[in-house]
Motif scaffolding. Structure first.
Motif, PDB file in Angstrom:
ATOM      1  N   LEU A  43       0.815  -1.216   0.000  1.00  0.00           N
ATOM      2  CA  LEU A  43       0.000   0.000   0.000  1.00  0.00           C
ATOM      3  C   LEU A  43       0.850   1.268   0.000  1.00  0.00           C
ATOM      4  N   GLY A  44       2.113   1.123   0.353  1.00  0.00           N
ATOM      5  CA  GLY A  44       3.006   2.279   0.364  1.00  0.00           C
ATOM      6  C   GLY A  44       2.761   3.233   1.511  1.00  0.00           C
ATOM      7  N   CYS A  45       2.243   2.721   2.626  1.00  0.00           N
ATOM      8  CA  CYS A  45       2.011   3.575   3.799  1.00  0.00           C
ATOM      9  C   CYS A  45       1.960   2.710   5.049  1.00  0.00           C
ATOM     10  N   ARG A  46       2.129   3.354   6.195  1.00  0.00           N
ATOM     11  CA  ARG A  46       2.050   2.633   7.463  1.00  0.00           C
ATOM     12  C   ARG A  46       0.591   2.508   7.886  1.00  0.00           C
ATOM     13  N   LEU A  47       0.231   1.328   8.338  1.00  0.00           N
ATOM     14  CA  LEU A  47      -1.119   1.094   8.853  1.00  0.00           C
ATOM     15  C   LEU A  47      -1.156   1.200  10.373  1.00  0.00           C
ATOM     16  N   PHE A  48      -0.018   0.922  11.001  1.00  0.00           N
ATOM     17  CA  PHE A  48       0.075   0.960  12.461  1.00  0.00           C
ATOM     18  C   PHE A  48       1.330   1.721  12.869  1.00  0.00           C
ATOM     19  N   LEU A  57      -3.494   2.615  15.416  1.00  0.00           N
ATOM     20  CA  LEU A  57      -3.841   2.738  14.004  1.00  0.00           C
ATOM     21  C   LEU A  57      -3.466   4.123  13.494  1.00  0.00           C
ATOM     22  N   THR A  58      -2.865   4.168  12.315  1.00  0.00           N
ATOM     23  CA  THR A  58      -2.662   5.453  11.646  1.00  0.00           C
ATOM     24  C   THR A  58      -3.976   5.851  10.970  1.00  0.00           C
ATOM     25  N   GLU A  59      -4.019   7.040  10.400  1.00  0.00           N
ATOM     26  CA  GLU A  59      -5.220   7.448   9.671  1.00  0.00           C
ATOM     27  C   GLU A  59      -5.470   6.503   8.502  1.00  0.00           C
ATOM     28  N   ALA A  60      -4.391   6.108   7.818  1.00  0.00           N
ATOM     29  CA  ALA A  60      -4.535   5.132   6.731  1.00  0.00           C
ATOM     30  C   ALA A  60      -5.007   3.795   7.286  1.00  0.00           C
ATOM     31  N   GLY A  61      -4.536   3.449   8.492  1.00  0.00           N
ATOM     32  CA  GLY A  61      -4.946   2.201   9.120  1.00  0.00           C
ATOM     33  C   GLY A  61      -6.426   2.171   9.438  1.00  0.00           C
ATOM     34  N   LYS A  62      -6.979   3.321   9.826  1.00  0.00           N
ATOM     35  CA  LYS A  62      -8.414   3.392  10.119  1.00  0.00           C
ATOM     36  C   LYS A  62      -9.239   3.176   8.850  1.00  0.00           C
TER      37      LYS A  62
END
Length: 286
Positions: A43-48, A57-62
């Protein structure tokens, strides 16, 4: 992602704990870590956000959490739709109950269901009865088995299974007079509902008990009572079938303690998966 991987990610997003997720999903903690890393790379981003003390959770993780929950619901709906085409009832039903209920009630419920609907699979989890409604409301489980509380939430549908009597148990040779005189202390159940029934009954009889401890499980209670540490109250079904039954006395009580009304419950919905509906429909509305 496979369905199993989706379930792992949903569990992690709820618990925010790699160890708990590992135990709940039967996937090793390193495998959970590798799954998260792989998805984050794709996904190219951190989820946690994670460090040695906590996971968040990061914003992307949510956003990801909402997505995987939608995917799991869609998978369940697909299973139901295919079952309709096949003319069979299949799927995974998640059931929650206390350990006591799993020993004394669950088999009577599931045996006819398994005989009639062999393609329904069961995921069973156990824990305190008081958590049943919350787990249903949080969509952690589909069906719960528990004693009726004094007030049933409006969001919960519950149907009666049976009434279960309560037995006063004491060490061999002891009597109610030993409880009255506080020569024999009392081991209270941790269940708030059962405890309230017992307290009300003792109050009506003018008995002020001396509390020894509180226990959540029948096995521990039977062990302590059989060893002479105190008296207690447990469901009659559990007492009758317990391997320590011959090492305790069951006192005849007049008047009898009130029975626990045990029910099967689920969240109120407009429509239900077929595997939930056939189980709930086995118990008529009262």
């Amino acid at each position: 992602m496979t369905i199993d991987e989706i379930k792992v990610m949903i569990e992690l997003s709820k618990t925010l704990h790699f160890g708990k997720t590992s135990r709940a999903t039967h996937m090793s903690a390193p495998s959970v870590t590798r799954l998260v890393q792989r998805l984050e790379d794709e996904l190219g981003c951190r989820l946690f956000d994670r460090d040695n003390r906590r996971v968040q959770l990061t914003e992307a993780g949510k956003v990801f959490q909402q997505y995987v929950e939608q995917q799991l619901r869609a998978w369940s709906e697909l299973q139901v739709a295919i079952s309709g085409v096949k003319g069979t009832v299949s799927g995974l039903v998640r059931i929650y109950c206390s350990v006591t209920a799993s020993h004394s009630i669950l088999t009577d419920i599931l045996r006819p269901i398994k005989d009639r609907y062999p393609e329904i699979r069961v995921a069973l989890s156990t824990g305190p009865s008081e958590e049943t409604f919350q787990k249903i409301s949080d969509d952690e489980v589909d069906i719960g088995i528990c004693a009726y509380p004094k007030a049933v939430p409006s969001s919960i549908k519950i149907r009666k299974i049976k009434e279960v009597g309560l037995s006063v148990i004491v060490p061999k040779g002891a009597s109610l007079d030993d409880i009255r005189s506080n020569a024999l202390p009392f081991i209270y159940p941790k269940s708030a509902l059962t405890r309230s029934y017992i307290s009300d009954w003792f109050h009506q009889q003018g008995i002020a008990v001396k509390v020894y401890t509180e226990l959540a499980d029948v096995d521990g209670t039977m062990s302590l009572v059989s060893l002479g540490y105190g008296a207690s109250v447990i469901p009659s079904l559990s007492c009758a079938s317990h391997h320590l039954r011959d090492q305790v006395e069951v006192l005849p009580m007049t008047p009898e303690l009130p029975s626990l009304k045990v029910g099967i419950c689920c969240k109120k919905k407009v429509t239900y998966p077929s595997y939930v509906k056939v189980i709930m429909d086995a118990f008529p509305s009262t």
